[in-house]
Write a protein that holds these residues in place. Structure first.
Motif: not given
Length: 255
Positions: A92-93, A103-105, A235-237, A241-242
């Motif tokens: 749920n992030r 983002v894809l990397e 919630s934000a990530i 953090e990813l």
């Protein structure tokens, strides 16, 4: 795939352009694509195996859903142009307004921009007039591009030319190559994508095989497909953090 090397023989600009036009007739007609994609291979130190549901629209809109064998998807990636959103339903992030390649990397180990995805899955290129092309026998042409090489092949002299490999460079400078095979109706059904070192050899960042099924092209896709539907309580990530806790996180963190 064993690709030709060496100087080859010069190909006239007229012949090079005609062969490239023949090789891209089918793929340049594709404006939208939907498919199920089976993925296998490695990214970094991780072995990957999974399945994506994909929807793509030219020039640079993408929807990718990592389907799980049960329960919610592992992730949902939505991008248009240089803006991407990633939803992690199980945690749920959400990561909003990231650069698609970054983002894809962080999510899958591949630094692909949204605009890379449709050409990659259809074996296409935007080049029209090859600046330089070399021939190897009468079955191979290699087109020099600013990003590397574009490889055209035909099985025999009476068969059409096809793009069977394309070397590219990501926005972060990383080099990669896509190799295309198992063509049907002029489009590949199997694509191998791999990272390259500075000399064109394989490096260990990623090496993945994508096998397409349930492929449909030029089916109208509603604009809402490329709008991220973010859960209210998500919630934000951050991107860092990813990388640390997302799908490619190191095993030592307990995931």
């Amino acid at each position: 795939m064993k690709l030709p090397t060496g100087p080859g023989a010069p190909v006239t600009p007229q012949d090079a352009a005609a062969r490239l036009a023949q090789a891209t007739t089918a793929c340049r007609a594709v404006r939208t694509l939907t498919a199920e994609i089976a993925i296998s291979g490695s990214a970094g130190t991780r072995r990957l195996r999974g399945r994506l549901s994909a929807g793509l629209s030219a020039p640079a809109s993408a929807y990718l859903e990592a389907v799980a064998s049960f329960g919610p998807p592992l992730f949902i990636f939505v991008a248009t142009g240089n803006d991407a959103t990633l939803i992690l339903p199980r945690d749920n992030r959400v990561l909003e307004h990231g650069r698609p390649d970054a983002v894809l990397e962080a999510t899958a180990g591949v630094p692909f921009a949204a605009g890379d995805l449709l050409p990659m899955l259809t074996g296409c290129t935007s080049i029209d007039a090859p600046p330089e092309a070399r021939g190897f026998s009468d079955l191979w042409n290699v087109v020099t591009t600013p990003e590397g090489g574009l490889y055209l092949q035909r099985a025999k002299a009476t068969e059409p030319w096809r793009i069977v490999a394309n070397e590219r460079r990501a926005a972060n400078g990383a080099r990669w190559r896509a190799e295309f095979s198992e063509f049907l109706d002029g489009l590949p059904r199997s694509i191998r994508v791999m990272s390259l070192d500075a000399d064109g050899g394989l490096r260990q960042a990623f090496d993945l095989t994508l096998v397409l099924s349930q492929l449909e092209v030029n089916t109208p896709l509603d604009a809402d497909v490329f709008n991220a539907h973010i859960p209210v309580a998500a919630s934000a990530i951050t991107l860092d953090e990813l990388r640390a806790s997302g799908p490619l996180a190191p095993p030592s963190n307990g995931r």
